[in-house]
Write a protein that holds these residues in place. Structure first.
Motif, PDB file in Angstrom:
ATOM      1  N   LEU A  22       0.844  -1.194   0.000  1.00 20.67           N
ATOM      2  CA  LEU A  22       0.000   0.000   0.000  1.00 20.67           C
ATOM      3  C   LEU A  22       0.882   1.248   0.000  1.00 20.67           C
ATOM      4  O   LEU A  22       0.663   2.183  -0.765  1.00 20.67           O
ATOM      5  CB  LEU A  22      -0.933   0.005   1.223  1.00 20.67           C
ATOM      6  N   ALA A  23       1.906   1.235   0.863  1.00 19.72           N
ATOM      7  CA  ALA A  23       2.805   2.387   0.941  1.00 19.72           C
ATOM      8  C   ALA A  23       3.413   2.652  -0.431  1.00 19.72           C
ATOM      9  O   ALA A  23       3.512   3.799  -0.881  1.00 19.72           O
ATOM     10  CB  ALA A  23       3.908   2.124   1.966  1.00 19.72           C
ATOM     11  N   GLU A  24       3.777   1.591  -1.102  1.00 22.12           N
ATOM     12  CA  GLU A  24       4.400   1.735  -2.407  1.00 22.12           C
ATOM     13  C   GLU A  24       3.438   2.341  -3.436  1.00 22.12           C
ATOM     14  O   GLU A  24       3.793   3.240  -4.182  1.00 22.12           O
ATOM     15  CB  GLU A  24       4.860   0.359  -2.873  1.00 22.12           C
ATOM     16  N   GLN A  25       2.220   1.838  -3.432  1.00 23.63           N
ATOM     17  CA  GLN A  25       1.229   2.379  -4.376  1.00 23.63           C
ATOM     18  C   GLN A  25       0.910   3.836  -4.067  1.00 23.63           C
ATOM     19  O   GLN A  25       0.710   4.631  -4.964  1.00 23.63           O
ATOM     20  CB  GLN A  25      -0.060   1.567  -4.302  1.00 23.63           C
ATOM     21  N   MET A  26       0.857   4.146  -2.776  1.00 21.84           N
ATOM     22  CA  MET A  26       0.557   5.524  -2.401  1.00 21.84           C
ATOM     23  C   MET A  26       1.714   6.444  -2.808  1.00 21.84           C
ATOM     24  O   MET A  26       1.493   7.584  -3.226  1.00 21.84           O
ATOM     25  CB  MET A  26       0.307   5.625  -0.892  1.00 21.84           C
ATOM     26  N   ALA A 102     -11.617  -0.956   4.828  1.00 21.25           N
ATOM     27  CA  ALA A 102     -11.330  -1.745   3.622  1.00 21.25           C
ATOM     28  C   ALA A 102     -10.763  -3.106   3.987  1.00 21.25           C
ATOM     29  O   ALA A 102      -9.716  -3.201   4.637  1.00 21.25           O
ATOM     30  CB  ALA A 102     -10.339  -0.993   2.725  1.00 21.25           C
ATOM     31  N   GLY A 103     -11.437  -4.164   3.584  1.00 20.30           N
ATOM     32  CA  GLY A 103     -10.970  -5.528   3.846  1.00 20.30           C
ATOM     33  C   GLY A 103      -9.693  -5.829   3.072  1.00 20.30           C
ATOM     34  O   GLY A 103      -9.332  -5.089   2.151  1.00 20.30           O
ATOM     35  N   PRO A 104      -9.005  -6.918   3.449  1.00 23.32           N
ATOM     36  CA  PRO A 104      -7.704  -7.210   2.826  1.00 23.32           C
ATOM     37  C   PRO A 104      -7.764  -7.442   1.315  1.00 23.32           C
ATOM     38  O   PRO A 104      -6.782  -7.204   0.622  1.00 23.32           O
ATOM     39  CB  PRO A 104      -7.231  -8.478   3.540  1.00 23.32           C
ATOM     40  N   GLY A 105      -8.938  -7.850   0.804  1.00 26.29           N
ATOM     41  CA  GLY A 105      -9.040  -8.073  -0.638  1.00 26.29           C
ATOM     42  C   GLY A 105      -9.233  -6.779  -1.428  1.00 26.29           C
ATOM     43  O   GLY A 105      -9.283  -6.798  -2.653  1.00 26.29           O
ATOM     44  N   ARG A 106      -9.362  -5.657  -0.727  1.00 27.13           N
ATOM     45  CA  ARG A 106      -9.691  -4.397  -1.406  1.00 27.13           C
ATOM     46  C   ARG A 106      -8.601  -3.336  -1.271  1.00 27.13           C
ATOM     47  O   ARG A 106      -8.810  -2.166  -1.602  1.00 27.13           O
ATOM     48  CB  ARG A 106     -11.016  -3.848  -0.845  1.00 27.13           C
ATOM     49  N   LEU A 107      -7.471  -3.787  -0.783  1.00 24.17           N
ATOM     50  CA  LEU A 107      -6.362  -2.867  -0.533  1.00 24.17           C
ATOM     51  C   LEU A 107      -5.938  -2.064  -1.756  1.00 24.17           C
ATOM     52  O   LEU A 107      -5.637  -0.870  -1.664  1.00 24.17           O
ATOM     53  CB  LEU A 107      -5.173  -3.722  -0.070  1.00 24.17           C
ATOM     54  N   ALA A 108      -5.952  -2.753  -2.907  1.00 23.96           N
ATOM     55  CA  ALA A 108      -5.450  -2.107  -4.128  1.00 23.96           C
ATOM     56  C   ALA A 108      -6.304  -0.905  -4.525  1.00 23.96           C
ATOM     57  O   ALA A 108      -5.875  -0.073  -5.315  1.00 23.96           O
ATOM     58  CB  ALA A 108      -5.408  -3.124  -5.258  1.00 23.96           C
ATOM     59  N   SER A 127     -15.457  -4.396   1.177  1.00 27.28           N
ATOM     60  CA  SER A 127     -14.978  -5.670   1.708  1.00 27.28           C
ATOM     61  C   SER A 127     -15.226  -6.778   0.695  1.00 27.28           C
ATOM     62  O   SER A 127     -15.729  -6.509  -0.399  1.00 27.28           O
ATOM     63  CB  SER A 127     -15.668  -5.995   3.035  1.00 27.28           C
ATOM     64  N   GLY A 128     -14.866  -8.007   1.047  1.00 26.30           N
ATOM     65  CA  GLY A 128     -15.003  -9.126   0.110  1.00 26.30           C
ATOM     66  C   GLY A 128     -13.967  -9.020  -0.986  1.00 26.30           C
ATOM     67  O   GLY A 128     -12.990  -8.281  -0.880  1.00 26.30           O
ATOM     68  N   ARG A 129     -14.192  -9.786  -2.024  1.00 21.95           N
ATOM     69  CA  ARG A 129     -13.269  -9.738  -3.157  1.00 21.95           C
ATOM     70  C   ARG A 129     -13.714  -8.657  -4.123  1.00 21.95           C
ATOM     71  O   ARG A 129     -14.911  -8.456  -4.316  1.00 21.95           O
ATOM     72  CB  ARG A 129     -13.281 -11.070  -3.882  1.00 21.95           C
ATOM     73  N   PRO A 137      -7.626 -15.304 -10.795  1.00 21.63           N
ATOM     74  CA  PRO A 137      -7.205 -14.875  -9.457  1.00 21.63           C
ATOM     75  C   PRO A 137      -6.799 -13.403  -9.487  1.00 21.63           C
ATOM     76  O   PRO A 137      -6.129 -12.976 -10.425  1.00 21.63           O
ATOM     77  CB  PRO A 137      -5.984 -15.756  -9.163  1.00 21.63           C
ATOM     78  N   LEU A 138      -7.269 -12.694  -8.518  1.00 17.95           N
ATOM     79  CA  LEU A 138      -6.969 -11.257  -8.494  1.00 17.95           C
ATOM     80  C   LEU A 138      -5.803 -10.986  -7.557  1.00 17.95           C
ATOM     81  O   LEU A 138      -5.890 -11.272  -6.374  1.00 17.95           O
ATOM     82  CB  LEU A 138      -8.199 -10.506  -7.998  1.00 17.95           C
ATOM     83  N   PRO A 139      -4.710 -10.469  -8.080  1.00 13.53           N
ATOM     84  CA  PRO A 139      -3.601 -10.176  -7.171  1.00 13.53           C
ATOM     85  C   PRO A 139      -3.962  -9.039  -6.233  1.00 13.53           C
ATOM     86  O   PRO A 139      -4.860  -8.251  -6.527  1.00 13.53           O
ATOM     87  CB  PRO A 139      -2.461  -9.769  -8.097  1.00 13.53           C
ATOM     88  N   LEU A 140      -3.263  -8.959  -5.137  1.00 16.19           N
ATOM     89  CA  LEU A 140      -3.540  -7.916  -4.173  1.00 16.19           C
ATOM     90  C   LEU A 140      -3.220  -6.542  -4.718  1.00 16.19           C
ATOM     91  O   LEU A 140      -3.742  -5.558  -4.308  1.00 16.19           O
ATOM     92  CB  LEU A 140      -2.662  -8.123  -2.945  1.00 16.19           C
ATOM     93  N   PHE A 141      -2.301  -6.507  -5.628  1.00 12.18           N
ATOM     94  CA  PHE A 141      -1.922  -5.226  -6.232  1.00 12.18           C
ATOM     95  C   PHE A 141      -1.615  -5.564  -7.672  1.00 12.18           C
ATOM     96  O   PHE A 141      -1.459  -6.726  -8.024  1.00 12.18           O
ATOM     97  CB  PHE A 141      -0.678  -4.657  -5.551  1.00 12.18           C
ATOM     98  N   SER A 142      -1.565  -4.562  -8.500  1.00 13.67           N
ATOM     99  CA  SER A 142      -1.271  -4.884  -9.887  1.00 13.67           C
ATOM    100  C   SER A 142       0.220  -5.127 -10.039  1.00 13.67           C
ATOM    101  O   SER A 142       1.021  -4.223  -9.855  1.00 13.67           O
ATOM    102  CB  SER A 142      -1.699  -3.741 -10.785  1.00 13.67           C
TER     103      SER A 142
END
Ligand code: 5AD
Ligand code: SF4
Length: 453
Positions: A22-26, A102-108, A127-129, A137-142
């Motif tokens: 997240l820090a990196e994307q921000m 924001a749930g862990p699947g929505r971090l991006a 939340s959710g996927r 499969p959706l990666p957590l980040f691109s």
């Protein structure tokens, strides 16, 4: 002026990885990280719900963060991770000063959500996927994000640049009776094989010497590439042979999925470190069955024997839960006995705690808190003895370590051996990031002291 982000992370290494992503994307969206919450424009708390105590801590922490909001009314407060997933809108009721959950699947999605969010706008709960229409499969980040080399603030290699985590899969399909993870992190999803390799190369270019692959159950990693089934062993071999990688680790492994090819790698793959975290949970067959772990004490200890035959220097660590519903004194004593038999290098041990949605939550035979505490104390005392005995046996021995950074004590550096022992020593800071040999001089329960050899 760049906006500033402050992140607090609770819980597992997966959360640490998520926060770093997240820090990196921000940063790519123009934000900078700060270590001072009082100067932040956005405070993000990445949370854990594995045990009740962990989840309760979050509410206390959010109450404390509220004071920053009095001083800076435009501050945005957000909560992510497993408590966010579990509580959703309920968190807004308990902490109405939050703007984002924001749930862990929505971090991006957070970097784009934050663009439109102000402290005055209505709070957002995701939340959710994320919507995943083509069912991939959706990666957590691109992973195709333009990962620029200057994204990490690193003038010198810092600890996370030197020994980064790399998540290879998310979620879990095991549904152990005590565990809330499958409900919060969803089904097991492996990241694309070549994205992981690509990310490993980027981490190495940025100065990584040691990479730890992460997942709830890394052993069941699998990815189909043009009809070829790529599994965890293939992944370890590919990453383990990348030039400039010195050390490879992984966590967590489920004892029920441990193919012999993986056992063999501890002998044949030189970068793979001699340490394995192999959660046992209980030494009683009855309790293991009630937990739905899919192995018994004999098959666990037999696996340990096979691992030690292949790699006599292998250090082992484990997780233990005491006071699972229905755990008798005899069940508990069998766990104690298994600790004596296996002689783990170290353990993480917990009192069972009820988690919403789980099977154990509805089981009979709950153990009284005081009794759980008694069992835990005795167990921890036993393990302390074992660990200390092992550590004392290392005094005078030469050990190869990776120097990670300054230790807490001024003048000292902190380092890690291949078998996961923390060793501090006096030495010049130029050694940070290099591999050196130490002679062990003193031993304590959680660390060792050494001197340059
Ligand atoms: N109560 C106590 N400990 C738990 N763990 C997971 N769920 C619970 C629970 N409900 C422990 C397990 C797991 C570790 C990460 O946390 O030992 O391996
Ligand atoms: Fe905690 Fe489990 Fe969520 Fe990690 S996955 S943050 S350990 S609940």
């Amino acid at each position: 002026m760049t906006k500033r982000l402050f992140i607090t992370t609770y819980g597992c290494q997966m959360n640490v990885y998520d926060s770093e992503r997240l820090a990196e994307q921000m940063r790519l969206s123009g934000w900078s990280l700060t270590l001072k919450p009082e100067e932040a424009d956005f405070i993000f708390v990445n949370t854990c719900s594995i045990r009740e105590k962990a989840a309760q801590r979050v509410i206390g922490y959010l109450n404390r963060l509220r004071s920053y909001k009095f001083k800076n009314p435009s501050l945005i407060l957000g909560v992510g991770g497993c408590v966010a997933e579990q509580e959703g809108h309920e968190l807004l009721r308990r902490a109405p000063w939050l703007s984002l959950v924001a749930g862990p699947g929505r971090l991006a999605e957070i970097p784009s959500l934050i663009e439109t969010l102000t402290a005055q706008s209505p709070p957002v709960v995701v939340s959710g996927r994320a919507n995943n229409s083509d069912n991939k499969p959706l990666p957590l980040f691109s992973p195709r994000l333009p990962l620029k080399d200057d994204c990490l603030e690193q003038t010198k290699p810092d600890r996370s640049a030197l020994t980064p985590f790399l998540t290879i899969m998310t979620g879990c399909n095991n549904y152990c009776a005590y565990c809330v993870v499958p409900y919060l992190r969803g089904p097991e999803t492996s990241r694309p094989f070549f994205d992981i390799i690509e990310e490993a190369k980027i981490l190495l270019n940025r100065g990584a010497k040691e990479i730890t692959l992460l997942g709830q159950n890394v052993n069941s990693y699998h990815y189909n590439h043009n009809g070829e089934n790529l599994n965890f062993v293939s992944l370890l071999k590919q990453i383990g042979h990348l030039p400039s990688l010195r050390r490879l680790r992984f966590t967590t492994s489920h004892p029920k999925d441990f193919p012999s090819q993986l056992v063999n790698l501890f002998h044949s793959l030189p970068t793979l470190c001699e340490h394995l975290h192999l959660p046992l949970q209980s030494g009683s067959d009855n309790i293991l069955k009630a937990m739905g772990r899919g192995y018994d004490r004999a098959s666990y200890t037999e696996l340990v024997d096979r691992l030690r035959q292949k790699q006599p220097n292998l250090a082992l660590s484990t997780d233990i839960i005491v006071g699972f519903p229905g755990e008798t004194e005899d069940d508990y004593l069998q766990t104690m006995e298994t600790l004596r038999q296996v002689e783990f290098d170290f353990i993480f041990s917990f009192k069972y705690s009820d988690r919403p949605m789980t099977k154990a939550n509805f089981m009979e035979g709950k153990i009284e808190e005081g009794e759980k505490a008694r069992r835990l104390n005795l167990l921890q005392a036993l393990q302390k003895e074992i660990t200390l005995r092992k550590h004392h046996g290392l005094i005078g021995r030469k050990i190869e370590v990776l120097v990670e950074g300054p230790a807490r004590n001024p003048g000292q550096l902190t380092s890690k051996s291949r078998d996961f022992k923390r060793i501090n020593f006096y030495g010049p800071s130029e050694l940070i990031g290099s591999i050196v040999t130490l002679i062990v001089t003193e031993a304590w329960p959680v660390s060792l002291m050494g001197r340059l050899s």
